[in-house]
Enzyme design. Structure first.
Site, PDB file in Angstrom:
ATOM      1  N   LEU A  35       0.799  -1.217   0.000  1.00 11.06           N
ATOM      2  CA  LEU A  35       0.000   0.000   0.000  1.00 11.06           C
ATOM      3  C   LEU A  35       0.838   1.276   0.000  1.00 11.06           C
ATOM      4  O   LEU A  35       0.300   2.354  -0.236  1.00 11.06           O
ATOM      5  CB  LEU A  35      -0.968   0.014   1.194  1.00 11.06           C
ATOM      6  CG  LEU A  35      -2.341  -0.616   0.919  1.00 11.06           C
ATOM      7  CD1 LEU A  35      -2.231  -2.123   0.749  1.00 11.06           C
ATOM      8  CD2 LEU A  35      -3.344  -0.258   1.996  1.00 11.06           C
ATOM      9  N   ALA A  50      -4.224  -0.947   6.602  1.00 15.92           N
ATOM     10  CA  ALA A  50      -3.967   0.434   7.015  1.00 15.92           C
ATOM     11  C   ALA A  50      -2.631   0.512   7.740  1.00 15.92           C
ATOM     12  O   ALA A  50      -2.117  -0.488   8.239  1.00 15.92           O
ATOM     13  CB  ALA A  50      -5.076   0.943   7.929  1.00 15.92           C
ATOM     14  N   TYR A  51      -2.109   1.721   7.792  1.00 16.37           N
ATOM     15  CA  TYR A  51      -0.993   2.037   8.682  1.00 16.37           C
ATOM     16  C   TYR A  51      -1.634   2.386  10.023  1.00 16.37           C
ATOM     17  O   TYR A  51      -2.304   3.417  10.145  1.00 16.37           O
ATOM     18  CB  TYR A  51      -0.205   3.227   8.128  1.00 16.37           C
ATOM     19  CG  TYR A  51       1.010   3.625   8.935  1.00 16.37           C
ATOM     20  CD1 TYR A  51       2.292   3.435   8.435  1.00 16.37           C
ATOM     21  CD2 TYR A  51       0.881   4.223  10.188  1.00 16.37           C
ATOM     22  CE1 TYR A  51       3.412   3.815   9.166  1.00 16.37           C
ATOM     23  CE2 TYR A  51       1.990   4.596  10.923  1.00 16.37           C
ATOM     24  CZ  TYR A  51       3.251   4.396  10.411  1.00 16.37           C
ATOM     25  OH  TYR A  51       4.363   4.776  11.136  1.00 16.37           O
ATOM     26  N   ASP A  99     -12.556   6.083  14.204  1.00 17.84           N
ATOM     27  CA  ASP A  99     -13.068   7.200  14.998  1.00 17.84           C
ATOM     28  C   ASP A  99     -12.036   8.311  15.160  1.00 17.84           C
ATOM     29  O   ASP A  99     -12.381   9.425  15.571  1.00 17.84           O
ATOM     30  CB  ASP A  99     -13.491   6.696  16.383  1.00 17.84           C
ATOM     31  CG  ASP A  99     -12.309   6.216  17.204  1.00 17.84           C
ATOM     32  OD1 ASP A  99     -11.905   6.919  18.147  1.00 17.84           O
ATOM     33  OD2 ASP A  99     -11.767   5.126  16.909  1.00 17.84           O
ATOM     34  N   TYR A 147      -2.247  10.024  12.328  1.00 22.50           N
ATOM     35  CA  TYR A 147      -3.035   8.846  11.949  1.00 22.50           C
ATOM     36  C   TYR A 147      -4.423   9.258  11.495  1.00 22.50           C
ATOM     37  O   TYR A 147      -4.901   8.860  10.426  1.00 22.50           O
ATOM     38  CB  TYR A 147      -3.109   7.870  13.120  1.00 22.50           C
ATOM     39  CG  TYR A 147      -4.063   6.724  12.900  1.00 22.50           C
ATOM     40  CD1 TYR A 147      -3.833   5.765  11.918  1.00 22.50           C
ATOM     41  CD2 TYR A 147      -5.224   6.603  13.670  1.00 22.50           C
ATOM     42  CE1 TYR A 147      -4.717   4.711  11.710  1.00 22.50           C
ATOM     43  CE2 TYR A 147      -6.111   5.558  13.466  1.00 22.50           C
ATOM     44  CZ  TYR A 147      -5.857   4.622  12.489  1.00 22.50           C
ATOM     45  OH  TYR A 147      -6.736   3.588  12.275  1.00 22.50           O
ATOM     46  N   LYS A 188      -6.077   8.950   7.674  1.00 22.91           N
ATOM     47  CA  LYS A 188      -7.296   8.182   7.437  1.00 22.91           C
ATOM     48  C   LYS A 188      -8.390   9.070   6.848  1.00 22.91           C
ATOM     49  O   LYS A 188      -9.153   8.643   5.967  1.00 22.91           O
ATOM     50  CB  LYS A 188      -7.777   7.525   8.730  1.00 22.91           C
ATOM     51  CG  LYS A 188      -6.874   6.408   9.247  1.00 22.91           C
ATOM     52  CD  LYS A 188      -6.850   5.200   8.326  1.00 22.91           C
ATOM     53  CE  LYS A 188      -8.136   4.417   8.386  1.00 22.91           C
ATOM     54  NZ  LYS A 188      -8.072   3.190   7.530  1.00 22.91           N
TER      55      LYS A 188
END
Length: 280
Positions: free
Chosen positions: A32, A55-56, A97, A120, A124
Site C-alpha cells: 500500500l 492500514a498504517y 473514529d 493517523y 485516514k
C-alpha cells in the site's frame, strides 16, 4: 461473488478469510505504500467487490512517519477507488473514529464535523476524502477499538501483562466501544452483497456495545481470563504518548442498522470466545 481483500494478515482480513472465500493480498502482493500497485491488482483481478482492510495503524509512529502513513491510509485507498470507479466495482473501506477530535460525550454521527488530533487521523481522513472524490460506489465504515485473536491488540497486550503483573494502571477517561474484528468482517460481507446488488452506500459507523473505558475493558478481560490482576484507573494525562488519543470514541451506529439491518455488536460474548481461544 468474488471479493478482493487488501490486508491479508490484519485482524479484519483474517476474520474475512475465516468466513468466506476471498482473494486476500498481503504486502508482498500489494504494497500500500505504492498505491498504483493496488490499483493494478484490482484491474487484474476484476472482482465483484473490493474490501480494503489494510492500514498504517501505528498511531504513535505515524507522528514521525506521516508521509508513509499518508501513502498507505490516504493515497492507496484513493488509487483503489479510482480503479473501482473505472470498472464499476463497489469498494468497502474500513476507517476510524480518529477522524474526530474526541470532544464531548455524545456518540459521533457519520455527518458530524471531523477534526483529527494527529497524523493517523489526518491520513485516514485523507483516504475517506479520496474515495468520495473518485465517484466509485462505496461504503466507508468507521470503527474503533478493534480486537480479535489475531495480530496485535489490547486484549492480547493485557493477557501478556497479566502473566507477570498483579497490578496495572489503565486509562479510564477514554470511552469507546470495543469492537470484535469478526463482527466487522461479518458486516463487511453483508455490505459486499448489498453493494453488489446496487445499494446506495455512504459513510457509516460500526462499534461495539456497551461503551466502556480502557480500564473497564481491562477488568473484563482479566475477569473472563481468570487472572487476579488489580486495575487502577488513571487519566490520560498520566499516560502521555506521542499521539493524542481521543477521549470520546463513542460511535452512533443507528445508520447502518436502519439502512442495512446490521446491529452494533455486543463485545462481551466475542471477548469471552477470543480469550478461551487465546488461552487454550
Amino acid at each position: 461473488m468474488s471479493i478482493l481483500v487488501f490486508g491479508k494478515t490484519g485482524q479484519v482480513a483474517s476474520e474475512l478469510q475465516a468466513r468466506a472465500e476471498v482473494i486476500a493480498l498481503d504486502r508482498g502482493q500489494a504494497d500500500l505504500s505504492q498505491p498504483q500497485i493496488c490499483a493494478e491488482a484490482i484491474r487484474t483481478a476484476r472482482p465483484s467487490v473490493v474490501i480494503n482492510a489494510a492500514a498504517y495503524t501505528a498511531v504513535d509512529r505515524a507522528e514521525e512517519e506521516e508521509a508513509l502513513a499518508l501513502a498507505i491510509n490516504g493515497e492507496a485507498p484513493g488509487a483503489m477507488a479510482c480503479a473501482c470507479a473505472e470498472l464499476n466495482i463497489p469498494l468497502i473501506h474500513i476507517s476510524t473514529d480518529y477522524v474526530f477530535d474526541g470532544s464531548g460525550t455524545a456518540p459521533w454521527s457519520p455527518d458530524d464535523p471531523v477534526a483529527p488530533l494527529g497524523a493517523y487521523g489526518r491520513t485516514k481522513l485523507a483516504g475517506e476524502a479520496a474515495i468520495r472524490a473518485s465517484g466509485c460506489a462505496h461504503v466507508i465504515l468507521r470503527s474503533s477499538w478493534v480486537f480479535s485473536a489475531h495480530g496485535a491488540n489490547f486484549v492480547k497486550t493485557m493477557l501478556r501483562l497479566s502473566e507477570s503483573r498483579a497490578d496495572l494502571n489503565v486509562v479510564d477517561d477514554q470511552i469507546g466501544g470495543p469492537t470484535p474484528a469478526g463482527d466487522i468482517a461479518a458486516a463487511c460481507l453483508t455490505l459486499a452483497e448489498v453493494m453488489r446488488q446496487g445499494a446506495q452506500g455512504g459513510t457509516y459507523h460500526f462499534g461495539g456495545t456497551p461503551y466502556a473505558s480502557w480500564a473497564d475493558f481491562a477488568r473484563e478481560i482479566f475477569s473472563l481470563a481468570g487472572r487476579d490482576v488489580s486495575v487502577t484507573g488513571i487519566p490520560t494525562s498520566d499516560y502521555p504518548t506521542p499521539a493524542t488519543r481521543p477521549l470520546n470514541s463513542r460511535l452512533d451506529c443507528s445508520g447502518i442498522t436502519q439502512d442495512f439491518g446490521i446491529a452494533a455488536p455486543a463485545w462481551q460474548p466475542a471477548l469471552s470466545h477470543i480469550i478461551r481461544e487465546l488461552i487454550s
